[in-house]
Design a protein around this motif. Structure first.
Motif, PDB file in Angstrom:
ATOM      1  N   VAL A 173     -40.050 -37.246  34.007  1.00  0.00           N
ATOM      2  CA  VAL A 173     -41.085 -38.200  34.405  1.00  0.00           C
ATOM      3  C   VAL A 173     -42.464 -37.786  33.913  1.00  0.00           C
ATOM      4  CG1 VAL A 173     -39.824 -39.051  36.407  1.00  0.00           C
ATOM      5  CG2 VAL A 173     -41.305 -37.036  36.651  1.00  0.00           C
ATOM      6  N   GLY A 174     -42.577 -36.605  33.332  1.00  0.00           N
ATOM      7  CA  GLY A 174     -43.869 -36.177  32.813  1.00  0.00           C
ATOM      8  C   GLY A 174     -43.785 -34.814  32.158  1.00  0.00           C
ATOM      9  N   VAL A 175     -44.804 -34.500  31.362  1.00  0.00           N
ATOM     10  CA  VAL A 175     -44.876 -33.207  30.660  1.00  0.00           C
ATOM     11  C   VAL A 175     -46.175 -32.522  31.058  1.00  0.00           C
ATOM     12  CG1 VAL A 175     -44.994 -32.052  28.425  1.00  0.00           C
ATOM     13  CG2 VAL A 175     -43.493 -34.043  28.722  1.00  0.00           C
ATOM     14  N   LEU A 176     -46.069 -31.282  31.517  1.00  0.00           N
ATOM     15  CA  LEU A 176     -47.244 -30.505  31.904  1.00  0.00           C
ATOM     16  C   LEU A 176     -47.919 -29.929  30.659  1.00  0.00           C
ATOM     17  CD1 LEU A 176     -45.660 -28.431  34.829  1.00  0.00           C
ATOM     18  CD2 LEU A 176     -46.945 -30.566  35.034  1.00  0.00           C
ATOM     19  N   SER A 177     -49.222 -29.812  30.713  1.00  0.00           N
ATOM     20  CA  SER A 177     -49.946 -29.190  29.606  1.00  0.00           C
ATOM     21  C   SER A 177     -49.729 -27.685  29.627  1.00  0.00           C
ATOM     22  CB  SER A 177     -51.443 -29.490  29.712  1.00  0.00           C
ATOM     23  OG  SER A 177     -51.988 -28.845  30.854  1.00  0.00           O
ATOM     24  N   ARG A 178     -49.981 -27.043  28.507  1.00  0.00           N
ATOM     25  CA  ARG A 178     -49.826 -25.586  28.444  1.00  0.00           C
ATOM     26  C   ARG A 178     -50.828 -24.868  29.329  1.00  0.00           C
ATOM     27  NH1 ARG A 178     -46.400 -23.355  24.814  1.00  0.00           N
ATOM     28  NH2 ARG A 178     -45.477 -24.733  23.249  1.00  0.00           N
ATOM     29  N   SER A 179     -51.928 -25.521  29.662  1.00  0.00           N
ATOM     30  CA  SER A 179     -52.897 -24.889  30.562  1.00  0.00           C
ATOM     31  C   SER A 179     -52.364 -24.815  31.987  1.00  0.00           C
ATOM     32  CB  SER A 179     -54.221 -25.657  30.538  1.00  0.00           C
ATOM     33  OG  SER A 179     -54.031 -26.993  30.982  1.00  0.00           O
ATOM     34  N   SER A 180     -51.439 -25.719  32.336  1.00  0.00           N
ATOM     35  CA  SER A 180     -50.839 -25.671  33.668  1.00  0.00           C
ATOM     36  C   SER A 180     -49.805 -24.560  33.760  1.00  0.00           C
ATOM     37  CB  SER A 180     -50.174 -27.008  34.006  1.00  0.00           C
ATOM     38  OG  SER A 180     -51.130 -28.008  34.195  1.00  0.00           O
ATOM     39  N   TYR A 181     -48.977 -24.456  32.719  1.00  0.00           N
ATOM     40  CA  TYR A 181     -47.974 -23.395  32.689  1.00  0.00           C
ATOM     41  C   TYR A 181     -47.579 -23.172  31.238  1.00  0.00           C
ATOM     42  CZ  TYR A 181     -44.158 -20.400  34.155  1.00  0.00           C
ATOM     43  OH  TYR A 181     -43.350 -19.309  34.353  1.00  0.00           O
ATOM     44  N   PRO A 182     -47.733 -21.945  30.715  1.00  0.00           N
ATOM     45  CA  PRO A 182     -47.549 -21.729  29.273  1.00  0.00           C
ATOM     46  C   PRO A 182     -46.101 -21.582  28.827  1.00  0.00           C
ATOM     47  CG  PRO A 182     -48.267 -19.703  30.331  1.00  0.00           C
ATOM     48  CD  PRO A 182     -48.280 -20.755  31.391  1.00  0.00           C
ATOM     49  N   GLU A 183     -45.186 -21.246  29.736  1.00  0.00           N
ATOM     50  CA  GLU A 183     -43.813 -20.980  29.345  1.00  0.00           C
ATOM     51  C   GLU A 183     -42.889 -22.132  29.728  1.00  0.00           C
ATOM     52  OE1 GLU A 183     -42.732 -17.192  30.948  1.00  0.00           O
ATOM     53  OE2 GLU A 183     -44.237 -16.108  29.775  1.00  0.00           O
ATOM     54  N   SER A 184     -41.607 -22.013  29.400  1.00  0.00           N
ATOM     55  CA  SER A 184     -40.641 -23.070  29.696  1.00  0.00           C
ATOM     56  C   SER A 184     -40.385 -23.147  31.199  1.00  0.00           C
ATOM     57  CB  SER A 184     -39.324 -22.806  28.964  1.00  0.00           C
ATOM     58  OG  SER A 184     -39.500 -22.930  27.574  1.00  0.00           O
ATOM     59  N   LEU A 185     -40.538 -24.342  31.752  1.00  0.00           N
ATOM     60  CA  LEU A 185     -40.382 -24.529  33.200  1.00  0.00           C
ATOM     61  C   LEU A 185     -40.107 -25.995  33.501  1.00  0.00           C
ATOM     62  CD1 LEU A 185     -40.823 -23.184  36.110  1.00  0.00           C
ATOM     63  CD2 LEU A 185     -43.081 -24.249  36.009  1.00  0.00           C
ATOM     64  N   GLY A 186     -39.324 -26.223  34.550  1.00  0.00           N
ATOM     65  CA  GLY A 186     -39.141 -27.559  35.081  1.00  0.00           C
ATOM     66  C   GLY A 186     -39.576 -27.599  36.530  1.00  0.00           C
ATOM     67  N   LEU A 187     -40.219 -28.702  36.965  1.00  0.00           N
ATOM     68  CA  LEU A 187     -40.665 -28.880  38.350  1.00  0.00           C
ATOM     69  C   LEU A 187     -39.893 -30.031  38.982  1.00  0.00           C
ATOM     70  CD1 LEU A 187     -44.574 -28.535  38.394  1.00  0.00           C
ATOM     71  CD2 LEU A 187     -42.887 -26.929  39.264  1.00  0.00           C
ATOM     72  N   MET A 188     -39.303 -29.804  40.167  1.00  0.00           N
ATOM     73  CA  MET A 188     -38.570 -30.835  40.883  1.00  0.00           C
ATOM     74  C   MET A 188     -38.976 -30.852  42.355  1.00  0.00           C
ATOM     75  SD  MET A 188     -34.653 -30.465  39.405  1.00  0.00           S
ATOM     76  CE  MET A 188     -34.121 -31.987  40.230  1.00  0.00           C
ATOM     77  N   ASP A 189     -38.730 -31.984  42.994  1.00  0.00           N
ATOM     78  CA  ASP A 189     -38.871 -32.046  44.445  1.00  0.00           C
ATOM     79  C   ASP A 189     -37.714 -31.264  45.046  1.00  0.00           C
ATOM     80  OD1 ASP A 189     -39.774 -33.190  47.063  1.00  0.00           O
ATOM     81  OD2 ASP A 189     -37.755 -34.048  46.954  1.00  0.00           O
ATOM     82  N   ILE A 190     -37.979 -30.539  46.123  1.00  0.00           N
ATOM     83  CA  ILE A 190     -36.958 -29.633  46.646  1.00  0.00           C
ATOM     84  C   ILE A 190     -35.740 -30.370  47.184  1.00  0.00           C
ATOM     85  CG2 ILE A 190     -38.043 -29.465  48.932  1.00  0.00           C
ATOM     86  CD1 ILE A 190     -37.137 -26.439  48.790  1.00  0.00           C
TER      87      ILE A 190
END
Length: 836
Positions: A173-190
Motif C-alpha cells: 500500500v506504500g513505499v517508505l523513503s530511505r530517510s524513514s528506514y535505510p534497509e529492507s523492511l516491511g511494516l504491517m498492522d499487528i
C-alpha cells in the motif's frame, strides 16, 4: 635550527634532482598504506552508521524492550504490562523474518499497533502520516525503499510470502523513503500480521515507555524476574550495541590487515633511506666538515623522511576517500562481511580519523628514517670521505641481542588472554616477533656467508666475497621484502588452513546427497510432521533426516543463540557433528546437549556442566560435547530432536538431508520435493556438492580483501628490492669499472650481479618462509581463536608458496641485473676515477 634547515634543503634538493623516481615511489608506498587503512575505516564506519540509523528507527523512544524467542509469548503479557503503573506506553509488536517467494533471504517485517507505535517510533512512521489507516486493510504492507528496489515492488503490487508450506499474498500500500528506514523492511498492522503469518495470540516484542521518574534499571530487573522462559527485558542501548559487538573482531582484524601495507611501507622507507645514506655518505660527511653538527644532520634526515611521509599521507587520504566512495556506491560495500553492508550508504570524511591516519603515515615515515639518520650522523667524517660503510656494518652486526630479546618477548606474549574479546597481545606478539626477526638478519647473514665454502667458481665466489664485504647493504635491502613476504606467508597459511578446515567441516555436516531448506533465519516457513513423512516416502529417497533451527536468548547483553534440533537421539546427533571434545556417555536421566566453540568461549560453559534452556518445559541439560561451527559466531546449541520435541511439542522442521537410492536421480527427486510442497516457493534444494562449492566461493569472496591487501604489501616489498639493487649498483660503479679494467667481461659482471641478487633474495625468501610460518602459528592459534572463538587446523599451501618464492627470487635477480646495466652505462675509467 638554521643548520638543520640548511642541511635539509641541500639534501632534499639533491635527492629530488638525482633520484626523483625513488622519492616518488616511496611517497606512493606510504600513500598505498594510508589509502587502504583509510578506505577500510571509512567503509566500515559508513556501514556502522547505516546500521545505527536503522536500529535507532526500530527502537525509537523506548525505555525498555521485551523480546521473546520463538514462538513468542502470549499477547496477554501486553495487557499486563500496559496496566503496570510505571508504564506510560506499551506497544505490542511482532518482529519476524518472513520467507519471501523465490528469494533466498527472508524479509524483516515489523508488525505493530500504528497508534501506539506513533509515540515510540515517530521516525519510522513519518512517511505514512495521514495514510496510517491504510495499514488496516487485509494483508496490507508498507515496504522500505530498499525492499521495494530488491523485490521490484511499487504501490499496488503484490508479492508472496511462505507461511508453513503455503503461500500468502501481501498487498503493497506504500513505499517508505530511505530517510524513514535505510534497509529492507516491511511494516504491517499487528492484527493483520498475526492472522496472515500464523501468529494468532502471540507477540515476540513489546516496547515500553516508562513514566517520568521511574528507575529504568530497577524496573527492568523486576520485570525480568516475572517474564516467562525465553523472554528478556533489555535497554535500547544494549539493543543497538550488541549486534555491533558481533562484527567488532572482523572490523578490527581488517583494519590491522590494512595497516600491514603501511607497516611494510615503514620498512621500505627504512631500507631506502639507509641505502640513500650509504650512497650519499660523502655528501653527508662534507656537510659535517663544513660545520653542520651531527644533531642537525640527524634532524635534517628525519625531516626529509617525514616530508616524504607527509606527502604520501596526504595522497593516501585522498585516495582512501575515493576508494571508499567506489566501494560503497559501486561495489558490494561490505568488504566481505554481509553483517556490515554499506551499499548505498553515505559517509562523512571523518576529519578526526583522517587526521589520525595522516599523522600515522607521517610518523611511520619519520620513524623509518630515524634509524638510518642516527647511523649516518654518527659515522666518521674521515672514513666517509674516503669511502666504505664499516660503521653501518658494525651497527648492523650488533643488533642481534635486541632482536633475540624481542623474539623472547613475542613468545611470552602469545599465551596471554584476549582483552575484551580482542587479541591485542596476539597482535603485539606478531609485531614483536617480526621486528626481532628483522634485527637478527645481519648476524645471520654474516654467519651464513662466513660458513659458505669456496666453490672454485670465480663468479659465485666473487659474489659471496662481495656480499661479505657489504653486509650492511645486503641486510638493509632485505628488510622490506622479509617483512612483506613473511606477513604474506603468514596470512596465506592462515587463510589456507581456514579454507581446508572449512571444507572438512562442510563434508562432515553435509554427508547426504541432497540438501533442502527454507530461507535461513526465517520465522514463518516450515514443514509439519505430515510434510516430513510425505517427503521421506518419495520415490528415489532411501533416507531422510530433518532439522529444526530457531533462536533463543540466554543473555540479554548478547546476540541470540541458535538452537538446532537434529538427530533422532543424542548418539546420532553426536555422530553427525564435528566434535573437538566429548564427555563420557551421559548418565541416567541426563539430557545431553552439544555446544559450539564460540558458545563455549562466550558463555564459559565447560564439559559436564548443566545448562538451563528457555524452552516451554525448561529442564537442566548436561553439556556432553563441544563442536566446531563456522557459521554462527554468537554461538549454537545442538539438542537431539526427540528431547527437543518433548520439551517444546514442536515437531516442525526447516532443513533436511536426503540420501538417494540412485545419485543420478537428483534432478527428478528435486522436482518431486517441490511438487510435494507446492506452497513452499522459497524452498531451496541443491546437491551437497553444489552447496559445498557455493560455500567455498562465498568463503573466497570474504577473503578477497585479504588477498588484495597481501598483494599490495608484497608489491611494496618488491619496490624495496628494486630500490636496494639500484642504490647498491650506483654505489658500486667504481668497483664495476675496476673489474672491467682487470679483464672481467660485461657479461661476467652481469652474472656476478645476478648471483648476488639470487643469493640475497634466496636468503630473504627462505627467511621469510620460516618467519611467516612462525607468525602463522600466532594467527591460527591465537588471533583467530581469540577473535572469532573457533579453531582451525594448520595446513600449509606448499605449491602456492613454492611458486611465489621462485617468482620473487627470479624477480630480485632480474632487478639486480637491470640495475647493474644502468650503473655500467658510463665509461669504466670515469667510474674508477670516482674513488680517487
Amino acid at each position: 635550527m638554521n643548520g638543520t634547515f640548511t642541511a635539509f634543503r641541500a639534501l632534499m634538493s639533491a635527492q629530488l634532482r638525482e633520484q626523483p623516481g625513488r622519492s616518488l615511489v616511496t611517497i606512493i608506498a606510504i600513500a598505498l598504506g594510508v589509502a587502504l587503512s583509510a578506505a577500510v575505516y571509512l567503509v566500515n564506519n559508513a556501514a556502522l552508521n547505516e546500521f545505527g540509523l536503522a536500529t535507532k528507527r526500530l527502537v525509537g523512544e523506548s525505555d525498555l524492550i521485551v523480546r521473546a524467542a520463538q514462538p513468542g509469548i502470549d499477547e496477554q503479557w501486553f495487557v499486563r504490562l500496559a496496566k503496570d503503573p510505571a508504564v506510560s506506553v506499551a506497544s505490542p509488536m511482532l518482529e519476524l523474518e518472513v520467507a519471501v517467494a523465490a528469494r533466498p533471504e527472508p524479509l524483516k517485517v515489523l508488525a505493530l499497533d500504528p497508534f501506539r507505535a506513533a509515540s515510540i517510533q515517530p521516525l519510522l512512521l513519518a512517511d505514512i502520516g495521514a495514510k496510517l489507516t491504510s495499514l488496516f486493510d487485509p494483508d496490507a504492507i508498507y515496504v522500505s525503499g530498499a525492499a521495494a528496489e530488491e523485490l521490484k515492488l511499487v504501490p499496488g503490487s503484490t508479492f508472496s510470502v511462505t507461511v508453513g508450506n503455503t503461500n500468502k499474498a501481501l498487498h503493497v500500500v506504500g513505499v517508505l523513503s530511505r530517510s524513514s528506514y535505510p534497509e529492507s523492511l516491511g511494516l504491517m498492522d499487528i492484527a493483520s500480521a498475526q492472522w496472515t503469518l500464523g501468529m494468532l495470540g502471540r507477540l515476540n516484542r513489546i516496547d515500553l515507555q516508562l513514566k517520568p521518574g521511574t528507575d529504568v534499571e530497577a524496573f527492568r530487573r523486576r520485570l525480568q524476574a516475572q517474564l516467562p522462559a525465553g523472554a528478556t527485558a533489555i535497554a535500547p542501548e544494549v539493543e543497538r550495541d550488541r549486534a555491533l559487538t558481533v562484527t567488532r573482531a572482523y572490523r578490527i582484524n581488517l583494519n590491522m590487515l590494512a595497516l600491514v601495507a603501511l607497516w611494510t611501507g615503514a620498512f621500505l622507507v627504512f631500507s631506502t633511506q639507509s641505502l640513500a645514506a650509504l650512497r650519499r655518505r660523502r655528501g653527508l660527511a662534507l656537510l659535517h666538515a663544513l660545520g653542520v653538527t651531527r644533531t642537525e644532520l640527524r634532524r635534517a634526515l628525519v625531516l626529509e623522511g617525514a616530508l616524504l611521509g607527509l606527502a604520501g599521507s596526504l595522497l593516501g587520504i585522498l585516495g582512501g576517500t575515493l576508494l571508499a566512495t567506489v566501494i560503497v556506491n559501486l561495489l558490494a560495500g561490505d568488504l566481505g562481511n554481509n553483517a556490515l553492508h554499506a551499499a548505498g550508504a553515505t559517509f562523512s570524511a571523518a576529519p578526526a580519523a583522517m587526521l589520525a591516519f595522516f599523522a600515522i603515515g607521517t610518523a611511520v615515515a619519520a620513524v623509518g628514517s630515524w634509524f638510518p639518520a642516527r647511523s649516518a650522523a654518527a659515522q666518521s667524517t674521515a672514513q666517509a670521505l674516503k669511502g666504505g660503510d664499516a660503521p653501518f656494518a658494525a651497527a648492523a652486526g650488533s643488533s642481534w641481542r635486541l632482536g633475540l630479546m624481542l623474539l623472547l618477548a613475542g613468545v611470552a606474549l602469545t599465551p596471554l588472554p584476549a582483552v575484551k574479546g580482542l587479541p591485542l597481545f596476539g597482535y603485539a606478539a606478531i609485531a614483536t616477533l617480526l621486528l626481532g626477526a628483522v634485527l637478527l638478519v645481519p648476524a645471520l647473514t654474516l654467519g651464513l656467508l662466513k660458513a659458505m665454502p669456496r666453490t672454485q667458481r670465480t663468479i659465485l665466489d666473487t659474489a659471496v666475497a662481495q656480499l661479505k664485504q657489504n653486509v650492511a647493504q645486503s641486510t638493509l635491502s632485505l628488510a622490506s621484502i622479509i617483512v612483506s613476504f613473511s606477513l604474506m606467508v603468514a596470512m596465506a597459511i592462515m587463510v589456507y588452513s581456514f579454507r581446508v578446515s572449512f571444507d572438512h567441516w562442510l563434508l562432515k555436516l553435509l554427508p547426504a546427497d541432497l540438501q533442502a531448506r527454507e530461507p535461513v533465519g526465517n520465522d514463518t516457513a516450515f514443514w509439519s510432521s505430515d510434510d516430513q513423512a510425505r517427503l521421506s516416502s518419495l520415490p528415489g529417497i532411501s533416507r531422510a533426516e530433518f532439522r529444526r533451527t530457531l533462536r533463543i536468548s540466554l543473555d540479554p547483553d548478547r546476540e541470540p543463540v541458535a538452537l538446532i534440533a537434529r538427530g533422532r537421539d543424542a548418539r546420532q546427533a553426536a555422530a553427525e557433528l564435528p566434535l573437538v571434545s566429548k564427555l563420557r556417555e551421559p548418565g541416567p536421566g541426563e539430557i545431553p546437549v552439544f555446544i559450539s566453540e564460540s558458545f563455549h568461549d562466550l558463555y564459559a560453559y565447560q564439559l559436564g556442566e548443566k545448562i538451563r534452556l528457555p524452552l516451554k518445559t525448561p529442564e537442566h541439560y548436561v553439556i556432553a560435547g563441544i563442536w566446531r561451527d563456522y557459521v554462527r559466531p554468537s554461538g549454537a546449541i545442538v539438542l537431539a530432536r526427540d528431547a527437543y520435541e518433548r520439551a517444546t511439542g514442536d515437531r516442525n522442521a526447516t532443513e533436511a538431508s536426503f540420501w538417494l537410492a540412485d545419485t543420478g536421480d537428483a534432478k527428478r527427486v528435486e522436482a518431486a520435493l517441490r511438487a510435494s510442497l507446492p506452497g513452499a516457493s522459497a524452498l531451496e534444494v541443491t546437491t551437497s556438492s553444489a552447496l559445498r562449492e557455493r560455500s567455498l566461493r562465498i568463503f573466497d569472496r570474504a577473503f578477497l580483501v585479504t588477498y588484495a591487501l597481501d598483494a599490495v604489501a608484497v608489491m611494496i616489498g618488491l619496490l624495496g628490492i628494486s630500490f636496494a639493487a639500484s642504490s647498491t649498483a650506483l654505489a658500486r660503479r667504481a668497483e664495476f669499472g675496476m673489474l672491467r679494467h682487470i679483464g672481467m667481461r660485461r657479461i661476467d659482471v652481469m652474472k656476478l650481479l645476478a648471483s648476488e641478487g639470487f643469493l640475497t633474495s634466496a636468503f630473504g625468501v627462505l627467511y621469510g618462509l620460516g618467519l611467516g610460518t612462525i607468525l602463522s602459528l600466532v594467527l591460527v592459534y591465537v588471533v583467530n581463536r581469540q577473535s572469532f572463538n573457533w579453531s582451525i587446523d594448520l595446513a600449509i599451501p606448499v605449491v602456492h608458496l613454492a611458486l611465489l618464492s621462485a617468482l620473487l627470487i627470479g624477480a630480485a635477480a632480474l632487478t639486480a641485473v637491470i640495475s647493474g646495466r644502468a650503473a655500467m652505462g658510463s665509461a669504466a675509467v670515469r667510474a674508477v676515477r670516482e674513488d680517487w
